[in-house]
Design a protein around this motif. Structure first.
Motif, PDB file in Angstrom:
ATOM      1  N   GLU A  35      11.962 -28.204  22.269  1.00 34.54           N
ATOM      2  CA  GLU A  35      11.756 -28.896  21.121  1.00 34.54           C
ATOM      3  C   GLU A  35      10.410 -28.635  20.368  1.00 34.54           C
ATOM      4  OE1 GLU A  35      11.742 -31.486  24.980  1.00 34.54           O
ATOM      5  OE2 GLU A  35      13.073 -31.440  25.488  1.00 34.54           O
ATOM      6  N   ARG A  36       9.012 -28.331  21.460  1.00 35.04           N
ATOM      7  CA  ARG A  36       8.299 -27.670  20.335  1.00 35.04           C
ATOM      8  C   ARG A  36       8.671 -27.251  18.953  1.00 35.04           C
ATOM      9  NH1 ARG A  36       2.274 -26.520  22.852  1.00 35.04           N
ATOM     10  NH2 ARG A  36       3.898 -24.264  23.046  1.00 35.04           N
ATOM     11  N   ALA A  37       9.145 -26.463  18.631  1.00 30.79           N
ATOM     12  CA  ALA A  37       9.239 -25.023  18.089  1.00 30.79           C
ATOM     13  C   ALA A  37      10.658 -25.756  16.908  1.00 30.79           C
ATOM     14  CB  ALA A  37      10.111 -24.285  18.484  1.00 30.79           C
ATOM     15  N   ALA A  38      11.280 -26.566  17.848  1.00 32.95           N
ATOM     16  CA  ALA A  38      11.870 -27.366  16.456  1.00 32.95           C
ATOM     17  C   ALA A  38      11.624 -28.901  15.517  1.00 32.95           C
ATOM     18  CB  ALA A  38      13.203 -28.017  17.570  1.00 32.95           C
ATOM     19  N   ARG A  39      10.275 -29.682  16.491  1.00 36.04           N
ATOM     20  CA  ARG A  39       9.425 -29.982  15.780  1.00 36.04           C
ATOM     21  C   ARG A  39       8.829 -29.789  14.496  1.00 36.04           C
ATOM     22  NH1 ARG A  39       8.371 -32.389  20.964  1.00 36.04           N
ATOM     23  NH2 ARG A  39       6.330 -30.983  20.941  1.00 36.04           N
ATOM     24  N   LEU A  40       8.788 -28.713  14.953  1.00 37.43           N
ATOM     25  CA  LEU A  40       7.039 -27.600  13.401  1.00 37.43           C
ATOM     26  C   LEU A  40       8.357 -27.168  13.141  1.00 37.43           C
ATOM     27  CD1 LEU A  40       4.686 -26.631  12.879  1.00 37.43           C
ATOM     28  CD2 LEU A  40       5.091 -24.307  14.330  1.00 37.43           C
ATOM     29  N   ALA A  41       9.350 -27.079  12.853  1.00 37.27           N
ATOM     30  CA  ALA A  41      10.147 -26.497  11.871  1.00 37.27           C
ATOM     31  C   ALA A  41      11.069 -27.392  11.298  1.00 37.27           C
ATOM     32  CB  ALA A  41      11.364 -25.129  12.191  1.00 37.27           C
ATOM     33  N   GLU A  42      11.019 -28.819  12.051  1.00 40.00           N
ATOM     34  CA  GLU A  42      11.349 -29.269  11.102  1.00 40.00           C
ATOM     35  C   GLU A  42      10.407 -29.851  10.240  1.00 40.00           C
ATOM     36  OE1 GLU A  42      14.095 -32.532   9.985  1.00 40.00           O
ATOM     37  OE2 GLU A  42      14.202 -31.322  11.761  1.00 40.00           O
ATOM     38  N   LEU A  43       9.162 -29.972  10.680  1.00 39.64           N
ATOM     39  CA  LEU A  43       7.455 -30.489   9.622  1.00 39.64           C
ATOM     40  C   LEU A  43       7.938 -29.356   8.722  1.00 39.64           C
ATOM     41  CD1 LEU A  43       5.364 -32.159   9.755  1.00 39.64           C
ATOM     42  CD2 LEU A  43       4.494 -30.760  11.138  1.00 39.64           C
ATOM     43  N   ALA A  94      15.634 -26.538  12.157  1.00 38.75           N
ATOM     44  CA  ALA A  94      16.746 -25.612  13.972  1.00 38.75           C
ATOM     45  C   ALA A  94      18.171 -25.801  13.259  1.00 38.75           C
ATOM     46  CB  ALA A  94      16.559 -26.425  15.083  1.00 38.75           C
ATOM     47  N   MET A  95      18.673 -24.493  12.796  1.00 40.72           N
ATOM     48  CA  MET A  95      20.180 -23.825  12.779  1.00 40.72           C
ATOM     49  C   MET A  95      20.790 -24.100  14.183  1.00 40.72           C
ATOM     50  SD  MET A  95      19.898 -19.590  11.946  1.00 40.72           S
ATOM     51  CE  MET A  95      19.054 -19.955  10.225  1.00 40.72           C
ATOM     52  N   SER A  96      22.327 -24.358  13.916  1.00 41.94           N
ATOM     53  CA  SER A  96      22.536 -24.780  14.635  1.00 41.94           C
ATOM     54  C   SER A  96      23.465 -23.479  15.311  1.00 41.94           C
ATOM     55  CB  SER A  96      24.216 -25.871  13.758  1.00 41.94           C
ATOM     56  OG  SER A  96      24.847 -25.067  13.203  1.00 41.94           O
ATOM     57  N   THR A  97      24.249 -23.359  16.164  1.00 42.04           N
ATOM     58  CA  THR A  97      24.915 -22.548  16.741  1.00 42.04           C
ATOM     59  C   THR A  97      25.971 -21.611  15.663  1.00 42.04           C
ATOM     60  OG1 THR A  97      26.647 -23.772  17.896  1.00 42.04           O
ATOM     61  CG2 THR A  97      24.878 -23.311  18.852  1.00 42.04           C
ATOM     62  N   SER A  98      26.681 -22.545  15.117  1.00 39.80           N
ATOM     63  CA  SER A  98      27.532 -22.011  13.942  1.00 39.80           C
ATOM     64  C   SER A  98      26.375 -21.413  12.471  1.00 39.80           C
ATOM     65  CB  SER A  98      28.825 -22.876  13.151  1.00 39.80           C
ATOM     66  OG  SER A  98      27.670 -23.635  12.391  1.00 39.80           O
ATOM     67  N   GLN A  99      25.793 -21.723  12.583  1.00 35.30           N
ATOM     68  CA  GLN A  99      24.780 -20.971  11.126  1.00 35.30           C
ATOM     69  C   GLN A  99      23.973 -19.885  11.622  1.00 35.30           C
ATOM     70  OE1 GLN A  99      22.131 -24.933  10.985  1.00 35.30           O
ATOM     71  NE2 GLN A  99      23.209 -25.252   8.585  1.00 35.30           N
ATOM     72  N   ALA A 100      23.542 -19.970  12.964  1.00 32.47           N
ATOM     73  CA  ALA A 100      23.396 -18.928  13.668  1.00 32.47           C
ATOM     74  C   ALA A 100      24.440 -17.729  13.565  1.00 32.47           C
ATOM     75  CB  ALA A 100      22.989 -18.786  15.217  1.00 32.47           C
ATOM     76  N   ARG A 101      25.458 -17.749  13.908  1.00 32.57           N
ATOM     77  CA  ARG A 101      26.615 -16.548  14.170  1.00 32.57           C
ATOM     78  C   ARG A 101      26.715 -16.378  12.890  1.00 32.57           C
ATOM     79  NH1 ARG A 101      29.062 -16.968  19.034  1.00 32.57           N
ATOM     80  NH2 ARG A 101      28.424 -18.556  20.329  1.00 32.57           N
ATOM     81  N   GLU A 102      26.292 -17.170  11.918  1.00 33.79           N
ATOM     82  CA  GLU A 102      26.785 -17.047  10.427  1.00 33.79           C
ATOM     83  C   GLU A 102      25.354 -15.804  10.180  1.00 33.79           C
ATOM     84  OE1 GLU A 102      27.111 -19.000   5.717  1.00 33.79           O
ATOM     85  OE2 GLU A 102      26.881 -19.712   7.178  1.00 33.79           O
ATOM     86  N   LEU A 103      24.271 -16.262  10.638  1.00 32.87           N
ATOM     87  CA  LEU A 103      23.477 -15.686   9.875  1.00 32.87           C
ATOM     88  C   LEU A 103      23.527 -13.703  10.244  1.00 32.87           C
ATOM     89  CD1 LEU A 103      19.929 -15.736   9.039  1.00 32.87           C
ATOM     90  CD2 LEU A 103      19.699 -15.733  11.558  1.00 32.87           C
TER      91      LEU A 103
END
Length: 274
Positions: free
Chosen positions: A248-256, A261-270
């Motif tokens: 949750e903290r990592a996602a908040r910082l990434a949003e800021l 945060a990437m979705s699982t489908s985006q992760a599979r594409e990456l």
């Protein structure tokens, strides 16, 4: 720079004991519950170490298969098994991890001092693991604990070609006693030396280096790995009660940082998982 952030959660590791850290998810039920909460919090990939019935690190292939199956049934997370195991595990047992058919596996690119122990990863073992992963269509994540590991990754790619799928994703792990320190300078030096074949990278700060490395990685265009394998404190004197807090903290910082945060489908594409 990626417009979104891959968040990996490393839930358990092989170092902490259940007796010392009761909140550590060591049973299959605890791991599945942790995975579901972490996926909801923003994780797209789970890095997995399993434990036996006595909560000790295990590379038992049947247990690994059951874990992969349970995580796939309960979540859409990319499932990555550790081939590092514990420092006492044999090369044969570590290679056999791939028989559990995960989406991804870790592949550490060199030997390093690991506290009072030695984490052995000689080049011939790295090559064998790499070639077996490609044969099994498992995508490796290259773990880099030091600048020399970056050089070894380049050699591996030059001599053996690209991994299954063609993407080259690595994780810079900093702050292990005996390896490179968890400082912005160390991270940026490793990133500057990455071979040109690398398509994406993330970073891990062990212990007190957790927050500086997370902030530096986001600012430099990288992705994040968090979790109780690497960090047991949310703040000074405040223990982590659940891996989801770190996600949750990592996602908040990434949003800021306007890299949500990437979705699982985006992760599979990456990671070119198909």
């Amino acid at each position: 720079m990626s417009a979104s952030t891959l968040i990996t959660v490393a839930t358990t590791g092989a170092e902490s004991t259940k007796q010392d850290v009761p909140a550590l998810p060591t049973t299959l039920e605890e791991l599945v519950e942790t995975a579901q909460r972490c996926e909801a919090a923003g994780a797209a990939l789970i890095h997995v170490h399993v434990r036996d019935a006595d909560h000790r690190p295990s590379l038992d292939v049947a247990r690994l298969r059951d874990t992969v199956a349970a995580l796939r049934e309960a979540t859409d997370l990319v499932v990555q098994l550790s081939t590092g195991g514990a420092v006492t595990d044999s090369f044969e047992a570590r290679l056999a991890v791939l028989d559990a058919e995960p989406d991804s596996c870790s592949l550490t690119c060199g030997t390093t001092n690991f506290g009072d122990d030695v984490f052995l990863n000689p080049y011939p073992f790295m090559r064998d693991l790499y070639l077996k992963a490609r044969e099994r269509r498992v995508v490796p994540e290259f773990e880099l604990f030091d600048l020399g590991h970056v050089h070894a990754l380049g050699r591996l790619l030059r001599e053996c070609g690209l991994p299954h799928g063609g993407a080259v994703h690595c994780d810079v792990v900093l702050g292990v006693p005996g390896a490179a320190p968890a400082t912005p300078e160390s991270l940026l030096a490793c990133v500057a030396a990455l071979p040109p074949e690398v398509t994406s990278w993330s970073a891990t700060g062990v212990g007190r280096g957790h927050l500086p490395i997370m902030a530096t990685a986001l600012a430099a265009g990288g992705h994040l790995r968090v979790g109780m394998e690497d960090n047991l404190l949310l703040a000074r004197g405040v223990p982590v009660e659940h891996n989801a807090q770190l996600v949750e903290r990592a996602a908040r910082l990434a949003e800021l940082m306007q890299r949500p945060a990437m979705s699982t489908s985006q992760a599979r594409e990456l990671l070119h998982l198909g």
